[in-house]
Write an enzyme that holds these catalytic residues in place. Structure first.
Site, PDB file in Angstrom:
ATOM      1  N   TYR A 250      46.702  27.735  41.725  1.00 22.75           N
ATOM      2  CA  TYR A 250      47.878  26.890  41.955  1.00 22.75           C
ATOM      3  C   TYR A 250      47.823  25.600  41.136  1.00 22.75           C
ATOM      4  O   TYR A 250      48.857  25.026  40.812  1.00 22.75           O
ATOM      5  CB  TYR A 250      47.985  26.510  43.437  1.00 22.75           C
ATOM      6  CG  TYR A 250      48.785  27.463  44.282  1.00 22.75           C
ATOM      7  CD1 TYR A 250      48.523  28.822  44.288  1.00 22.75           C
ATOM      8  CD2 TYR A 250      49.804  26.987  45.101  1.00 22.75           C
ATOM      9  CE1 TYR A 250      49.245  29.681  45.085  1.00 22.75           C
ATOM     10  CE2 TYR A 250      50.537  27.842  45.906  1.00 22.75           C
ATOM     11  CZ  TYR A 250      50.254  29.186  45.892  1.00 22.75           C
ATOM     12  OH  TYR A 250      50.971  30.028  46.680  1.00 22.75           O
TER      13      TYR A 250
ATOM     14  N   LYS B 222      37.393  38.513  45.161  1.00 24.24           N
ATOM     15  CA  LYS B 222      37.555  39.654  44.259  1.00 24.24           C
ATOM     16  C   LYS B 222      36.368  39.607  43.304  1.00 24.24           C
ATOM     17  O   LYS B 222      36.511  39.547  42.078  1.00 24.24           O
ATOM     18  CB  LYS B 222      38.920  39.551  43.535  1.00 24.24           C
ATOM     19  CG  LYS B 222      39.311  40.778  42.735  1.00 24.24           C
ATOM     20  CD  LYS B 222      39.718  41.980  43.582  1.00 24.24           C
ATOM     21  CE  LYS B 222      39.937  43.200  42.709  1.00 24.24           C
ATOM     22  NZ  LYS B 222      40.206  44.428  43.504  1.00 24.24           N
TER      23      LYS B 222
ATOM     24  N   ASP C 298      41.817  43.189  48.202  1.00 26.38           N
ATOM     25  CA  ASP C 298      42.688  44.362  48.374  1.00 26.38           C
ATOM     26  C   ASP C 298      42.339  45.092  49.666  1.00 26.38           C
ATOM     27  O   ASP C 298      43.210  45.472  50.453  1.00 26.38           O
ATOM     28  CB  ASP C 298      42.614  45.293  47.144  1.00 26.38           C
ATOM     29  CG  ASP C 298      41.196  45.617  46.691  1.00 26.38           C
ATOM     30  OD1 ASP C 298      40.237  44.981  47.194  1.00 26.38           O
ATOM     31  OD2 ASP C 298      41.033  46.515  45.843  1.00 26.38           O
TER      32      ASP C 298
ATOM     33  N   ASP D 156      47.514  32.490  50.524  1.00 26.73           N
ATOM     34  CA  ASP D 156      48.982  32.475  50.588  1.00 26.73           C
ATOM     35  C   ASP D 156      49.486  33.864  50.973  1.00 26.73           C
ATOM     36  O   ASP D 156      50.322  34.016  51.866  1.00 26.73           O
ATOM     37  CB  ASP D 156      49.543  32.058  49.217  1.00 26.73           C
ATOM     38  CG  ASP D 156      51.060  32.042  49.199  1.00 26.73           C
ATOM     39  OD1 ASP D 156      51.657  31.519  50.161  1.00 26.73           O
ATOM     40  OD2 ASP D 156      51.650  32.552  48.223  1.00 26.73           O
TER      41      ASP D 156
ATOM     42  N   ASP E 196      50.754  35.454  55.053  1.00 25.03           N
ATOM     43  CA  ASP E 196      52.073  36.020  55.361  1.00 25.03           C
ATOM     44  C   ASP E 196      51.920  37.383  56.037  1.00 25.03           C
ATOM     45  O   ASP E 196      52.626  37.699  56.999  1.00 25.03           O
ATOM     46  CB  ASP E 196      52.920  36.189  54.090  1.00 25.03           C
ATOM     47  CG  ASP E 196      53.839  35.000  53.834  1.00 25.03           C
ATOM     48  OD1 ASP E 196      53.483  33.883  54.266  1.00 25.03           O
ATOM     49  OD2 ASP E 196      54.901  35.190  53.210  1.00 25.03           O
TER      50      ASP E 196
HETATM   51  C1  IPM Z   1      53.119  28.428  51.701  1.00 26.28           C
HETATM   52  C2  IPM Z   1      54.275  28.535  50.750  1.00 26.28           C
HETATM   53  C3  IPM Z   1      54.015  27.592  49.582  1.00 26.28           C
HETATM   54  C4  IPM Z   1      52.769  28.078  48.877  1.00 26.28           C
HETATM   55  C5  IPM Z   1      55.189  27.440  48.595  1.00 26.28           C
HETATM   56  C6  IPM Z   1      56.455  27.001  49.302  1.00 26.28           C
HETATM   57  C7  IPM Z   1      54.852  26.489  47.473  1.00 26.28           C
HETATM   58  O1  IPM Z   1      54.464  29.848  50.359  1.00 26.28           O
HETATM   59  O2  IPM Z   1      52.872  27.320  52.221  1.00 26.28           O
HETATM   60  O3  IPM Z   1      52.464  29.447  51.945  1.00 26.28           O
HETATM   61  O4  IPM Z   1      52.832  28.981  48.036  1.00 26.28           O
HETATM   62  O5  IPM Z   1      51.703  27.546  49.163  1.00 26.28           O
HETATM   63 MG    MG Z   2      53.219  31.263  51.391  1.00 27.37          MG
END
Ligand code: IPM
Ligand code: MG
Length: 358
Positions: free
Chosen positions: A140, A191, A223, A247, A251
């Site tokens: 990032y 990884k 993975d 990240d 999710d």
């Molecule tokens: C998160 C989001 C952020 C990230 C974006 C909005 C920059 O997806 O907080 O997970 O990628 O870190």
């Molecule tokens: Mg995110």
């Protein structure tokens, strides 16, 4: 001493969900919690008002605050802006500017919502995972980055995945400490079979483990970790990983719980100062309709109470109040079973505040 809390509503559903959190904080203040609330601009809202997603004033306010509560940033109307002016840069700038390197993303399944998960109830019942994501390094932020033109005129995009040993050690220690307070099992995700930088990650975690003999450390390739999260998620207690892997995996973990609308997060610096935000985004498709689920934001307030304000009892009270409203059968759209009656953002927020005093 009065603790200063900076509230940054941001974009999309941000202002709606943060309004419910403000109500909760005001109720806690009325109950004796010594806090002062301040507001600031972030993301697209800040760009609209000041021409920048992270105005200097906001960064200064954030530096002076004891804790920050953020709604969400981003929206389709900002997608054509040049990258440094996009709302996401406001969020990334705050993370970097405040050195919030340790991102805690719990994925907890409330028993009342077991039916809301797309996975079988027996796979997710009782789920309680904590993902510790490195937040201020890795791909990032790595340099160099950009898009360049090659001699033959073709374009080439590039980003850099880089971690120093000290950065790995810092997030590693943070994860080991958190694991000690939970089930004492830490899985480091990397990884290492392909990427040298994550081979260093793994070696560093192994070295640190000697200082935490009470924690059982394991390793998994990313993975496989993604697959195991949907196959048998309850095998995990705490997972620690890089910025981008975290990240993605967070999710996936969030969705195990049925709705991303339920999950809070904390981003902490070395001194425990933190920024708290729901892990869902700005949801522009439902913004302004009063239907967004405020519970992730209210649970972010609970994390703030626990990690930055040293108010464990108040944190537990908020979490209990959320459990109560779920017991009462209140559901926003995202967590309702088909055909079930739903409530809006404000009703849900009011119910939690009411349950707090119950
Ligand atoms: C998160 C989001 C952020 C990230 C974006 C909005 C920059 O997806 O907080 O997970 O990628 O870190
Ligand atoms: Mg995110």
């Amino acid at each position: 001493m009065t603790k200063k809390i900076l509230i940054l509503p941001g974009d999309g559903i941000g202002p709606e969900i943060v309004a419910e959190a403000r109500k909760l904080l005001q109720a806690l203040r009325a109950g004796g919690l010594d806090i002062a609330l301040e507001e600031g601009l972030i993301g697209g809202a800040a760009y609209d008002a000041k021409g920048h997603p992270l105005p200097d004033e906001t960064l200064a306010q954030a530096q002076q605050a004891d804790a920050i509560l953020l709604g969400a940033v981003g929206g389709p109307q900002y997608e054509s802006l040049e990258r440094p002016l996009r709302p996401e840069q406001g969020l990334l700038g705050l993370r970097a500017g405040l050195k919030l390197f340790s991102n805690l993303r719990p994925a907890i399944l409330y028993p009342q919502l077991a039916g809301a998960s797309t996975l079988k109830p027996e796979v997710v019942a009782g789920l309680d995972i904590m993902i510790v994501r490195e937040l201020t390094g890795g791909i990032y932020f790595g340099q160099p980055r950009g898009v360049r033109e090659l001699d033959n005129g073709e374009k080439e995009g590039f980003n850099t995945l880089v971690y120093r040993e000290s950065e790995i050690e810092r997030i590693g220690r943070s994860a080991f400490e958190i694991t000690r307070l939970r089930g004492r099992r830490l899985c480091s995700v990397d990884k290492a079979n392909v990427l040298e930088v994550t081979e260093l990650w793994r070696q560093t975690m192994i070295r640190l483990a000697a200082d935490y003999p009470d924690v059982e450390l394991s390793h998994m390739y990313v993975d496989n970790a993604a697959m195991q999260l949907v196959r048998e998620p309850k095998q995990f207690d705490v997972m620690v990983t890089t910025n981008m892997f975290g990240d993605i995996l967070s999710d996936a973990a969030a969705m195990l719980t049925g709705s991303i609308g339920m999950l809070p997060s904390a981003s902490l610096d070395a001194a425990g100062k933190g920024m708290y935000e729901p892990i869902h985004g700005s949801a522009p498709d439902i913004a302004g309709q009063g239907v967004a689920n405020p519970l992730a934001t209210l649970l972010s307030v609970a994390m703030m109470l626990r990690y930055s304000l040293d108010q464990a009892a108040a944190a537990a009270a908020v979490e209990t109040a959320v459990g109560r409203v779920l017991d009462q059968g209140l559901r926003t759209r995202d967590i309702a079973a088909p055909g079930e009656a739903t409530v809006g953002t404000v009703e849900m927020g009011d119910a939690v505040v009411a349950a707090l005093g119950a």
